[in-house]
Design a protein around this motif. Structure first.
Motif, PDB file in Angstrom:
ATOM      1  N   PRO A 290       0.780  -1.242   0.000  1.00 35.03           N
ATOM      2  CA  PRO A 290       0.000   0.000   0.000  1.00 35.03           C
ATOM      3  C   PRO A 290       0.812   1.293   0.000  1.00 35.03           C
ATOM      4  N   ASP A 291       1.930   1.335   0.736  1.00 34.94           N
ATOM      5  CA  ASP A 291       2.631   2.612   0.854  1.00 34.94           C
ATOM      6  C   ASP A 291       3.479   2.971  -0.375  1.00 34.94           C
ATOM      7  N   ILE A 292       3.691   2.034  -1.294  1.00 34.26           N
ATOM      8  CA  ILE A 292       4.429   2.389  -2.510  1.00 34.26           C
ATOM      9  C   ILE A 292       3.634   2.075  -3.780  1.00 34.26           C
ATOM     10  N   ALA A 293       2.442   1.556  -3.634  1.00 33.21           N
ATOM     11  CA  ALA A 293       1.653   1.141  -4.796  1.00 33.21           C
ATOM     12  C   ALA A 293       1.414   2.292  -5.772  1.00 33.21           C
ATOM     13  N   ASP A 294       1.015   3.453  -5.269  1.00 35.23           N
ATOM     14  CA  ASP A 294       0.740   4.587  -6.151  1.00 35.23           C
ATOM     15  C   ASP A 294       1.998   5.071  -6.842  1.00 35.23           C
ATOM     16  N   ALA A 295       3.084   5.150  -6.073  1.00 36.05           N
ATOM     17  CA  ALA A 295       4.350   5.614  -6.653  1.00 36.05           C
ATOM     18  C   ALA A 295       4.833   4.659  -7.725  1.00 36.05           C
ATOM     19  N   ALA A 296       4.660   3.362  -7.500  1.00 37.76           N
ATOM     20  CA  ALA A 296       5.081   2.367  -8.479  1.00 37.76           C
ATOM     21  C   ALA A 296       4.244   2.473  -9.753  1.00 37.76           C
ATOM     22  N   LYS A 297       2.966   2.748  -9.586  1.00 35.92           N
ATOM     23  CA  LYS A 297       2.074   2.867 -10.734  1.00 35.92           C
ATOM     24  C   LYS A 297       2.460   4.062 -11.597  1.00 35.92           C
ATOM     25  N   GLN A 298       2.950   5.108 -10.954  1.00 33.70           N
ATOM     26  CA  GLN A 298       3.305   6.332 -11.666  1.00 33.70           C
ATOM     27  C   GLN A 298       4.765   6.351 -12.113  1.00 33.70           C
ATOM     28  N   ALA A 299       5.534   5.335 -11.731  1.00 36.53           N
ATOM     29  CA  ALA A 299       6.959   5.301 -12.069  1.00 36.53           C
ATOM     30  C   ALA A 299       7.152   5.288 -13.580  1.00 36.53           C
ATOM     31  N   SER A 300       8.179   5.990 -14.024  1.00 32.31           N
ATOM     32  CA  SER A 300       8.396   6.155 -15.462  1.00 32.31           C
ATOM     33  C   SER A 300       8.994   4.921 -16.130  1.00 32.31           C
ATOM     34  N   ASP A 301       9.690   4.078 -15.366  1.00 37.03           N
ATOM     35  CA  ASP A 301      10.254   2.859 -15.956  1.00 37.03           C
ATOM     36  C   ASP A 301      10.451   1.794 -14.876  1.00 37.03           C
ATOM     37  N   ALA A 302      10.880   0.607 -15.315  1.00 38.90           N
ATOM     38  CA  ALA A 302      11.015  -0.536 -14.411  1.00 38.90           C
ATOM     39  C   ALA A 302      12.082  -0.322 -13.354  1.00 38.90           C
ATOM     40  N   ASP A 303      13.141   0.408 -13.703  1.00 42.06           N
ATOM     41  CA  ASP A 303      14.203   0.669 -12.725  1.00 42.06           C
ATOM     42  C   ASP A 303      13.689   1.508 -11.559  1.00 42.06           C
ATOM     43  N   LYS A 304      12.772   2.405 -11.840  1.00 39.85           N
ATOM     44  CA  LYS A 304      12.207   3.255 -10.782  1.00 39.85           C
ATOM     45  C   LYS A 304      11.357   2.410  -9.817  1.00 39.85           C
ATOM     46  N   VAL A 305      10.652   1.432 -10.361  1.00 41.19           N
ATOM     47  CA  VAL A 305       9.867   0.524  -9.516  1.00 41.19           C
ATOM     48  C   VAL A 305      10.811  -0.282  -8.633  1.00 41.19           C
ATOM     49  N   LEU A 306      11.883  -0.767  -9.232  1.00 42.58           N
ATOM     50  CA  LEU A 306      12.865  -1.534  -8.461  1.00 42.58           C
ATOM     51  C   LEU A 306      13.487  -0.676  -7.365  1.00 42.58           C
ATOM     52  N   ASP A 307      13.735   0.593  -7.658  1.00 41.12           N
ATOM     53  CA  ASP A 307      14.282   1.504  -6.642  1.00 41.12           C
ATOM     54  C   ASP A 307      13.388   1.550  -5.411  1.00 41.12           C
ATOM     55  N   LEU A 308      12.081   1.617  -5.646  1.00 40.95           N
ATOM     56  CA  LEU A 308      11.128   1.688  -4.538  1.00 40.95           C
ATOM     57  C   LEU A 308      11.196   0.436  -3.670  1.00 40.95           C
ATOM     58  N   LEU A 309      11.420  -0.707  -4.304  1.00 37.98           N
ATOM     59  CA  LEU A 309      11.443  -1.981  -3.573  1.00 37.98           C
ATOM     60  C   LEU A 309      12.742  -2.193  -2.810  1.00 37.98           C
ATOM     61  N   VAL A 310      13.867  -1.949  -3.455  1.00 37.72           N
ATOM     62  CA  VAL A 310      15.139  -2.310  -2.818  1.00 37.72           C
ATOM     63  C   VAL A 310      15.588  -1.327  -1.742  1.00 37.72           C
ATOM     64  N   LYS A 311      15.035  -0.129  -1.749  1.00 37.91           N
ATOM     65  CA  LYS A 311      15.457   0.807  -0.712  1.00 37.91           C
ATOM     66  C   LYS A 311      14.802   0.500   0.634  1.00 37.91           C
ATOM     67  N   ASN A 312      13.834  -0.400   0.630  1.00 36.73           N
ATOM     68  CA  ASN A 312      13.177  -0.841   1.860  1.00 36.73           C
ATOM     69  C   ASN A 312      13.564  -2.302   2.092  1.00 36.73           C
ATOM     70  N   LYS A 313      14.309  -2.571   3.161  1.00 35.70           N
ATOM     71  CA  LYS A 313      14.815  -3.927   3.406  1.00 35.70           C
ATOM     72  C   LYS A 313      13.689  -4.942   3.526  1.00 35.70           C
ATOM     73  N   GLU A 314      12.577  -4.540   4.136  1.00 37.11           N
ATOM     74  CA  GLU A 314      11.440  -5.457   4.274  1.00 37.11           C
ATOM     75  C   GLU A 314      10.927  -5.905   2.914  1.00 37.11           C
ATOM     76  N   TYR A 315      10.805  -4.958   1.988  1.00 37.67           N
ATOM     77  CA  TYR A 315      10.302  -5.278   0.664  1.00 37.67           C
ATOM     78  C   TYR A 315      11.349  -6.031  -0.160  1.00 37.67           C
ATOM     79  N   ASP A 316      12.594  -5.618  -0.021  1.00 33.45           N
ATOM     80  CA  ASP A 316      13.688  -6.249  -0.755  1.00 33.45           C
ATOM     81  C   ASP A 316      13.767  -7.744  -0.435  1.00 33.45           C
ATOM     82  N   PHE A 317      13.741  -8.085   0.848  1.00 30.26           N
ATOM     83  CA  PHE A 317      13.841  -9.480   1.258  1.00 30.26           C
ATOM     84  C   PHE A 317      12.488 -10.194   1.279  1.00 30.26           C
ATOM     85  N   GLY A 318      11.421  -9.457   1.141  1.00 26.97           N
ATOM     86  CA  GLY A 318      10.098 -10.071   1.184  1.00 26.97           C
ATOM     87  C   GLY A 318       9.631 -10.642  -0.138  1.00 26.97           C
ATOM     88  N   SER A 319      10.392 -10.384  -1.204  1.00 27.81           N
ATOM     89  CA  SER A 319       9.927 -10.789  -2.533  1.00 27.81           C
ATOM     90  C   SER A 319       9.793 -12.303  -2.683  1.00 27.81           C
TER      91      SER A 319
END
Length: 217
Positions: free
Chosen positions: A135-164
């Motif tokens: 929920p806290d990054i869903a909107d930002a990911a939807k608006q991200a300009s490319d796939a690398d930007k989506v990945l940035d949102l995930l890997v900068k949060n350890k919970e999300y990075d290791f939760g995949s």
């Protein structure tokens, strides 16, 4: 009578002090909840991914995570997604350890697909789905300009990075694959790798899985 009463009044404080103190953590329900929590230890991670003891040889220090850092994040992901089967845990950790080079990377740096990453080294398509579930990054990911930007949102949060890894298992794998995996057999593991992850169940991946099975018991 007065003598007996006086003696009783004298003994009451002593009897009170002799009673065992109430431990605030002794609630049976609280103990049960603690016992049900999944705890993966750094030692287990080191057994599975021997190079995770340190980040000395990491090609990119800002991506590297040691076993001490990975263990609590992986534990949290199993608790969040309710991955209670040891066989499933072993398969997920083994896959993540292999794909991330013993947790030294969370991006695909080889020529390939831009935006591929997290410790599960997911494709951009799955990263988009994964981000949409948070929920806290869903909107930002939807608006991200490319796939690398989506990945940035995930890997900068350890919970999300290791939760995949746990997310992928519980949301993208068919129930039949999970049941076969839960058996703990090599065939069940191969079904997970081939039929769900969609890659080759080769010798290197099997070595990581075997170490994970031994580490987790």
């Amino acid at each position: 009578m007065q003598t007996h009463l006086t003696a009783l009044l004298f003994l009451l404080p002593l009897l009170s002090n002799a009673l065992p103190a109430q431990d605030p953590n002794s609630n049976p329900n609280a103990q049960s909840q603690t016992q049900n929590e999944i705890q993966i230890t750094p030692k287990q991670i080191e057994t599975i991914a021997p190079k995770s003891k340190s980040c000395d040889s990491a090609p990119s220090k800002d991506e590297c995570a040691t076993a001490a850092q990975a263990a609590p994040a992986i534990s949290a992901s199993f608790n969040k997604y309710k991955v209670h089967s040891r066989a499933e845990q072993a398969a997920v950790i083994g896959l993540m350890a292999f794909e991330s080079g013993d947790f030294k990377s969370n991006r695909n740096h080889s020529p390939g697909v831009p935006g591929q990453g997290t410790r599960n080294m997911q494709s951009p398509t799955y990263n988009q789905k994964y981000a949409a579930s948070l929920p806290d990054i869903a909107d930002a990911a939807k608006q991200a300009s490319d796939a690398d930007k989506v990945l940035d949102l995930l890997v900068k949060n350890k919970e999300y990075d290791f939760g995949s890894g746990a997310w992928f298992l519980t949301t993208q794998c068919e129930e039949d694959v999970r049941k076969r995996l839960q058996s703990g057999s090599e065939e069940g593991w191969k079904a997970y790798i081939r039929d769900c992850v969609g890659t080759e169940a080769n010798g290197e991946r099997r070595e990581y899985w075997e170490r994970a099975v031994n580490a987790l018991g």
